[in-house]
Design a protein around this motif. Sequence first.
Motif: not given
Lengths: 743, 154, 124
Positions: A602, A648, A650, A699, A712-713, A715, B41-45, B54
């Motif tokens: 990511q 996280l 992941l 989170i 793209k989003i 974090m 989508v973008t993974v939410l941790p 999201v």
Amino acid sequence: MAGSIQDTFFEECEELLEAMDEGLTAIEGGDQDPEIVNAVFRAVHSIKGGAGAFGMEELVAFAHKFETVFDDVRSNKLQLDPKLIQLLFRASDHLADLVTRARDGGQTDAEHHDVLIKALEEYIDEEEEEIVFEPMGFGGLDMGGLPDLPLPDLDAMAGGMIDTASTTPMETLYKVRFHPLKEMFATGNEPFFLLQALSDLGTMDVTLDDSELPGFDVMDLDENYLAWNIELRSKEPRSAVEAVFEFVEGLCELTIDTEEVEASEVPGDADGDAALSALNDAFGTAPAEDEPVAAPAPLAEVAPEEPKPAPVAEPKPAAAPVKAEENTPPPAKSESRGPKPTLRVELERVDRLINAVGELIINHSMLAQQIANLDAGDVRDVEIELEGFKNLARDIQEGVMAIRAQPVKPLFQRMARIVREASSATGKNCKLVTEGEATEVDKTVIERLSDPLTHILRNAVDHGVEKPEDREAAGKSKMGEIRLSASHRSGSVYIEVRDDGAGVNRPRVKQIAIDKGLIPENAELTDNEIDNLLFLPGFSTAKEISNLSGRGVGMDVVKNAVTSLGGRVNVTSTPGKGSVFSIILPLTLAVMDGMVVSVGGQTMVVPITSIVETMRGNDEMLSNLGADGTLLSIRGSFVPVCDVANALGLKDPFSDHQQPGVFLLVETETGQRCALAVDDIHDQRQVVIKSLDGVCGNIDGVSAATILGDGKIAMILDPESIIAASPAAAFDPDRRMSNASAS
Amino acid sequence: MQAQAELRHAEHSEFVSFTVTGQAFCLQIKQIREIRRWSPVTVLPHAPHDVLGVMNLRGAVIPIYDLSARFGLETTEASERNVVIVVAVQDKPVGLLAESVSEIISINPDDIQETPAVDSRNTMEFIQGIISHDGGMVRIINLEAVISVPEQVF
Amino acid sequence: MKTKVLAIDDSRTIRNLLAATLEEAGFEYHCAVDGREGVDMYTDVDPDVVITDINMPNLDGFGVIEELRGDDFASKVPILVLTTESAPEMKARARGAGATGWITKPFDDDSLIFALKRVTGAAM
């Protein structure tokens, strides 16, 4: 509807309370301008008025006392001595509490309330003290029947009267004689409207009595010779009839005789119409029209041109009470005392704009990226234009952010109160001096700074400033001074609380930290490290709980609050001279500089401010420690490694070993260092912060999100919480103080 | 006036039906803001298994839920063939992953049957009622029950 | 035609309350935030009735009444004084200046409309 008006009221209260505080502070500072006293009076008065509208009785009652005292100050009946000023300050603080309570519920300190009421009452003359809560409009008269007063609507008008025949069988015949005096016409009262209102009460016969009308030759144009005899049949009490004439009491000759009669059977439309048309006949006007109509017939000859349908024309009533400066319109000097014109805008609209500008900036980076990918030969011209686009977008963004920026002044003003309260609770003498009140900070920051600042200030009064006798013994003035300042410095906002107290008691602080197991007994700490122990979670002890800064909440709360705003806090202290708490905040919350990295497949962003340095690692730099600990060797010192993807959640922590990748060396607020292991670093850029509030819960490890050039989003990581959540936090070889002794 | 118009409108409501792991569900058309094709989508941790992540909806960050997982059915392996139904819950946009959208159906409120009691709490909570359509059963989703917007955290 | 009201009050709360009540009752509502603005707005609005607060910055309610009464254009307009001061001398002073009537805060909708009715004849 009512709710939103009430919201407005509370909003307005905030402003009024602020104005009050400002005024009182100016008065305390010796400002004699009567307009300041007036402004404070008006503020209290407006709070009372609004509170009354919403039935907030306690608030009204207190504001009333306050206002009564202030009214005497205003009219110079009371002298503003320091004692009274202090009382007014306390009353103003209490008023603020009552407002808060009216809004949020909860308890106010009843004892305090009573003490203040008593103290205020000492300044109030007995006879003035008579709480005034009259129903509207009937202040001067004893109008017992108000609540029952029917208020006819259009239908009721057409129907002649309200159909209440079944409930009140008895009707009264009111014989009313109404003779307006010439003075009445100087007050804008209209006999026609009064009679019309009267006709709503029942069925009515009106006779014009023009018997007093003299011959044309002897007529005094200012005099009114007309009277009306009215027979009104109504079930309404006498008070309702009197209420109609309330405004003209003393401006007319009015007699009301009554006779009880049997209820007329059906008060039909005809009667009502008859009453109305009788009126219309009398005035030559129809009620539905509100445009000027021909002057009434009986007086046509004497009525000069009038813009309004006045039955008796009064061009310039010589004897009327309106004399003062009659034909001299006062100079239209505008008193520009007020602040610059402002525009109230819903925050949401501004935020929408901020979002849009954020989009624009993202859009720019997308365009730039695509143009770079075009491979279309010479795109320099395009790039130059694109650079212009970028600059414009930045300008707009700064402009929009400036809208959200607000001066810290209101916040600082609230803090003055905190210091007052803390001083009186601890028996210390402290004054708060503020600097840089005009410094502008993002609205959200201001809101969220309130709690930490409160805490620091209470702490300064409670633990910083010494008792008056101790200060004297130390050769200081009895009055302690706490200086609260705000300033902009190199892209950050600095807020400082500087007291002239005893400074941090280092041996004691260190001992407490040792006792609480926060540091090892043999820990060797620099002075600054000892001072900053105050911010450690769990430092605050039960012993420390005084009325004020205690309550089991330590300065760690301050630190958390500031950190969550992306800021830092620290303390420096000089024994015997005082301490300085500094809060350093980013200028804006909406944009930040970030490093774009990939983690577990990511793309994510790490705030630049938290990164000390970045480096590519290799196997030689890493050493294992225990089962799953890894240390990174940097120029001879070892730093724990935290695998971000692991932290996280992941990737499966047992799937593979720590891959040497790229490390971001970060330092936490406590000075703890850690190497965040990520897959790769892409670039460094400014990103627009998108809050995740309302999208998902908190989170761990993530503070917000942003949108990258590709739409793209990503974090935005919060290194502090990643480290806290990772096993790397459990050991820390490079620190002399650690949490190890706690386990 | 407006209330009346709404009433008349409610007499015959339009619903959008779609499938989630083979079962037919529907939402009122006015609850739906838009329907989009799935894109990664973008993974939410640390997200729960029914939160896919999201996505960027014209500058807003919106969470995407896997309806199937939410209903206690299997987790969807989302692909280009799937759709994201964007709805608003308490004025906040939220995306719901569904297998595919079927059709728009017009429903008379009288035809809505209560959900028969079955031994599944999820079902009872998430389903507002059922209707019979084209020989099959379509489940009306109780949106508020399916999605609870996390409170603002300050 | 709607009856036009010009309300002058420095309290946003009161202005909102008045607006809500009056607009619902079918009046045309205009407002000013202090006495000066109220007087300045008078000609443009040309109201059928003025409601004014007493305690205001930049020209108080008494000043408003005096200025309006001193203006040929406004000398006849009904002026209702809106104030929490219910002390008789306040009213006497307001009337002395030429006020038509008064409304004591807090007011309820019915009383407000009733007062307006008596001075404008507005059938509400």
